[in-house]
Design a protein around this motif. Structure first.
Motif, PDB file in Angstrom:
ATOM      1  N   ILE A 175       0.835  -1.199   0.000  1.00 26.91           N
ATOM      2  CA  ILE A 175       0.000   0.000   0.000  1.00 26.91           C
ATOM      3  C   ILE A 175       0.871   1.251   0.000  1.00 26.91           C
ATOM      4  N   ASN A 176       1.886   1.275   0.843  1.00 28.83           N
ATOM      5  CA  ASN A 176       2.774   2.440   0.912  1.00 28.83           C
ATOM      6  C   ASN A 176       3.535   2.643  -0.393  1.00 28.83           C
ATOM      7  N   GLU A 177       3.962   1.543  -1.009  1.00 23.02           N
ATOM      8  CA  GLU A 177       4.657   1.646  -2.293  1.00 23.02           C
ATOM      9  C   GLU A 177       3.749   2.261  -3.359  1.00 23.02           C
ATOM     10  N   MET A 178       2.479   1.849  -3.360  1.00 18.13           N
ATOM     11  CA  MET A 178       1.559   2.374  -4.362  1.00 18.13           C
ATOM     12  C   MET A 178       1.214   3.832  -4.080  1.00 18.13           C
ATOM     13  N   ILE A 179       1.025   4.186  -2.810  1.00 15.06           N
ATOM     14  CA  ILE A 179       0.774   5.588  -2.462  1.00 15.06           C
ATOM     15  C   ILE A 179       1.945   6.441  -2.909  1.00 15.06           C
ATOM     16  N   ASN A 180       3.159   5.966  -2.653  1.00 17.88           N
ATOM     17  CA  ASN A 180       4.367   6.678  -3.049  1.00 17.88           C
ATOM     18  C   ASN A 180       4.400   6.903  -4.560  1.00 17.88           C
ATOM     19  N   LYS A 181       4.072   5.856  -5.311  1.00 15.85           N
ATOM     20  CA  LYS A 181       4.087   5.944  -6.775  1.00 15.85           C
ATOM     21  C   LYS A 181       3.059   6.945  -7.284  1.00 15.85           C
ATOM     22  N   LYS A 182       1.845   6.879  -6.725  1.00 19.92           N
ATOM     23  CA  LYS A 182       0.786   7.781  -7.192  1.00 19.92           C
ATOM     24  C   LYS A 182       1.055   9.227  -6.758  1.00 19.92           C
ATOM     25  N   CYS A 183       1.664   9.412  -5.578  1.00 17.34           N
ATOM     26  CA  CYS A 183       2.035  10.756  -5.139  1.00 17.34           C
ATOM     27  C   CYS A 183       3.068  11.356  -6.088  1.00 17.34           C
ATOM     28  N   THR A 184       4.010  10.547  -6.532  1.00 12.51           N
ATOM     29  CA  THR A 184       5.043  11.019  -7.458  1.00 12.51           C
ATOM     30  C   THR A 184       4.415  11.541  -8.746  1.00 12.51           C
ATOM     31  N   ILE A 185       3.429  10.814  -9.251  1.00 11.77           N
ATOM     32  CA  ILE A 185       2.737  11.238 -10.467  1.00 11.77           C
ATOM     33  C   ILE A 185       2.026  12.574 -10.249  1.00 11.77           C
ATOM     34  N   LEU A 186       1.349  12.708  -9.110  1.00  8.96           N
ATOM     35  CA  LEU A 186       0.603  13.926  -8.823  1.00  8.96           C
ATOM     36  C   LEU A 186       1.534  15.113  -8.572  1.00  8.96           C
ATOM     37  N   ILE A 187       2.681  14.861  -7.954  1.00  7.37           N
ATOM     38  CA  ILE A 187       3.653  15.926  -7.699  1.00  7.37           C
ATOM     39  C   ILE A 187       4.211  16.455  -9.016  1.00  7.37           C
ATOM     40  N   LYS A 188       4.539  15.562  -9.931  1.00  6.93           N
ATOM     41  CA  LYS A 188       5.045  15.984 -11.242  1.00  6.93           C
ATOM     42  C   LYS A 188       4.021  16.851 -11.966  1.00  6.93           C
ATOM     43  N   GLY A 189       2.752  16.446 -11.885  1.00 10.10           N
ATOM     44  CA  GLY A 189       1.698  17.245 -12.516  1.00 10.10           C
ATOM     45  C   GLY A 189       1.545  18.608 -11.859  1.00 10.10           C
ATOM     46  N   ALA A 190       1.669  18.647 -10.533  1.00  7.95           N
ATOM     47  CA  ALA A 190       1.533  19.911  -9.807  1.00  7.95           C
ATOM     48  C   ALA A 190       2.668  20.868 -10.147  1.00  7.95           C
ATOM     49  N   ASN A 220       2.427  24.438 -11.823  1.00  8.74           N
ATOM     50  CA  ASN A 220       2.783  25.438 -10.809  1.00  8.74           C
ATOM     51  C   ASN A 220       1.731  25.524  -9.691  1.00  8.74           C
ATOM     52  N   ASN A 221       1.264  24.349  -9.243  1.00  8.36           N
ATOM     53  CA  ASN A 221       0.273  24.294  -8.157  1.00  8.36           C
ATOM     54  C   ASN A 221       1.004  23.896  -6.874  1.00  8.36           C
ATOM     55  N   LYS A 222       1.447  24.896  -6.120  1.00  9.13           N
ATOM     56  CA  LYS A 222       2.254  24.671  -4.920  1.00  9.13           C
ATOM     57  C   LYS A 222       1.489  23.912  -3.836  1.00  9.13           C
ATOM     58  N   GLU A 223       0.198  24.188  -3.712  1.00  7.73           N
ATOM     59  CA  GLU A 223      -0.598  23.557  -2.654  1.00  7.73           C
ATOM     60  C   GLU A 223      -0.647  22.036  -2.843  1.00  7.73           C
ATOM     61  N   ILE A 224      -0.947  21.602  -4.068  1.00 10.55           N
ATOM     62  CA  ILE A 224      -1.001  20.163  -4.351  1.00 10.55           C
ATOM     63  C   ILE A 224       0.388  19.546  -4.239  1.00 10.55           C
ATOM     64  N   GLU A 225       1.395  20.253  -4.720  1.00  9.41           N
ATOM     65  CA  GLU A 225       2.769  19.753  -4.638  1.00  9.41           C
ATOM     66  C   GLU A 225       3.189  19.507  -3.192  1.00  9.41           C
ATOM     67  N   GLU A 226       2.914  20.470  -2.323  1.00 12.93           N
ATOM     68  CA  GLU A 226       3.313  20.351  -0.918  1.00 12.93           C
ATOM     69  C   GLU A 226       2.541  19.245  -0.205  1.00 12.93           C
ATOM     70  N   TYR A 227       1.227  19.135  -0.499  1.00 18.53           N
ATOM     71  CA  TYR A 227       0.400  18.130   0.174  1.00 18.53           C
ATOM     72  C   TYR A 227       0.896  16.718  -0.147  1.00 18.53           C
ATOM     73  N   TYR A 228       1.119  16.439  -1.434  1.00 25.12           N
ATOM     74  CA  TYR A 228       1.497  15.076  -1.821  1.00 25.12           C
ATOM     75  C   TYR A 228       2.964  14.790  -1.551  1.00 25.12           C
ATOM     76  N   THR A 229       3.782  15.833  -1.435  1.00 34.49           N
ATOM     77  CA  THR A 229       5.169  15.639  -1.007  1.00 34.49           C
ATOM     78  C   THR A 229       5.210  15.170   0.440  1.00 34.49           C
ATOM     79  N   LEU A 285       5.450  10.450   4.352  1.00 29.70           N
ATOM     80  CA  LEU A 285       4.820   9.614   5.385  1.00 29.70           C
ATOM     81  C   LEU A 285       4.718   8.165   4.923  1.00 29.70           C
ATOM     82  N   SER A 286       4.440   7.965   3.631  1.00 28.31           N
ATOM     83  CA  SER A 286       4.280   6.606   3.107  1.00 28.31           C
ATOM     84  C   SER A 286       5.608   5.871   3.031  1.00 28.31           C
ATOM     85  N   ALA A 287       6.694   6.633   3.073  1.00 26.71           N
ATOM     86  CA  ALA A 287       8.020   6.025   3.000  1.00 26.71           C
ATOM     87  C   ALA A 287       8.447   5.468   4.359  1.00 26.71           C
TER      88      ALA A 287
END
Length: 271
Positions: free
Chosen positions: A235-250, A254-263, A268-270
């Motif tokens: 579960i943590n590995e998958m959360i990490n992977k999906k967060c990485t995708i969302l961070i790249k999109g943010a 230039n969406n700092k709020e989404i970038e910071e949240y998923y970072t 935490l998932s690590a």
């Protein structure tokens, strides 16, 4: 076995007739068909009423727009039978879908949840499924962690499963089926009728997958429900992977709020 079919719909005047016809033409007849209209403002009601006037087992329920999860849950609470099938109003069943699924459950009474293979059609062209999209069976929670491999219109499920694991999560705008299937697969065995008994029509404008952004945000919300289970590492590995995708999109937008949240969530998932 008596079967209840739940069809949630919203502004599908051009598609709903073929969907209903595919249920009526089944070789094994459904005992009841419940159509939950989730606030359509087109001619869906008039089209459905043509069928309700001719078929006593078709029930039409109109409600204010509350989303597909609410519509499906509404249908579940209304059904008179133990076995339930869902059919999205842009999908079509092959004529032997119910018969083959009923036969499967009659022979496998211990299995309370099954699905079938499906034919994907996009802009009138058949889409070939890739190896990682092949339909699973058995105790297959892990296989469905990356993305659900179960189509809502393919399932047959016993009503008592809902009483055990709960209903569709109405707080989710999308991926509500991914959420429910994982909750079910965490506890139940999945049956498979390995035939393409559904025609899934994709490519029209009001399809959720086309109109909902950041789908992985909803998948992450589901995965968080399983962080303290024996599948924690996966579960943590998958959360990490999906967060990485969302961070790249943010970062790209230039969406700092989404970038910071998923970072922060990735960190935490690590742990």
């Amino acid at each position: 076995m008596k079967i209840s079919v739940i069809i949630p719909t919203y502004n599908r005047e051009k598609l709903i007739s073929k969907t209903i016809e595919s249920v009526l033409q089944q070789t094994y007849k459904a005992d009841e068909i419940i159509i939950i209209d989730d606030g359509s403002i087109d001619n869906t009601k008039d089209i459905v009423n043509i069928y309700t006037s001719k078929h006593h087992n078709i029930k039409y329920i109109y409600q204010e727009n509350k989303g597909v999860s609410n519509a499906r849950n509404h249908g579940i609470l209304l059904v008179q039978n133990s076995w339930i099938c869902f059919l999205d109003s842009d999908d079509i069943w092959e004529k032997e879908k119910l018969e083959k699924q009923v036969n499967f459950h009659t022979k496998n009474k211990h299995i309370l949840f099954s699905h079938t293979d499906e034919l994907w059609i996009f802009n009138n062209k058949i889409i070939q499924q890739k190896k990682h999209q092949l339909k699973p069976s058995g105790f297959c929670f892990e296989q469905n962690i990356p993305n659900t491999l179960i189509g809502a219109s393919t399932v047959m499920i016993h009503k008592k499963v809902f009483k055990d694991v709960g209903y569709f999560d109405e707080t989710l705008i999308a991926c509500e089926d991914y959420d429910l299937w994982l909750r079910i697969l965490y506890k139940y065995e999945l049956g498979l009728i390995d035939e393409k008994l559904i025609r899934k029509i994709a490519g029209h404008q009001n399809q959720l997958s086309f109109t909902t952004k950041l789908m992985d945000t909803y998948r992450i919300n589901t995965l968080l429900k399983f962080k303290n289970t024996e599948y924690k590492r996966l579960i943590n590995e998958m959360i990490n992977k999906k967060c990485t995708i969302l961070i790249k999109g943010a970062i790209k937008h230039n969406n700092k709020e989404i970038e910071e949240y998923y970072t922060k969530l990735k960190m935490l998932s690590a742990n």
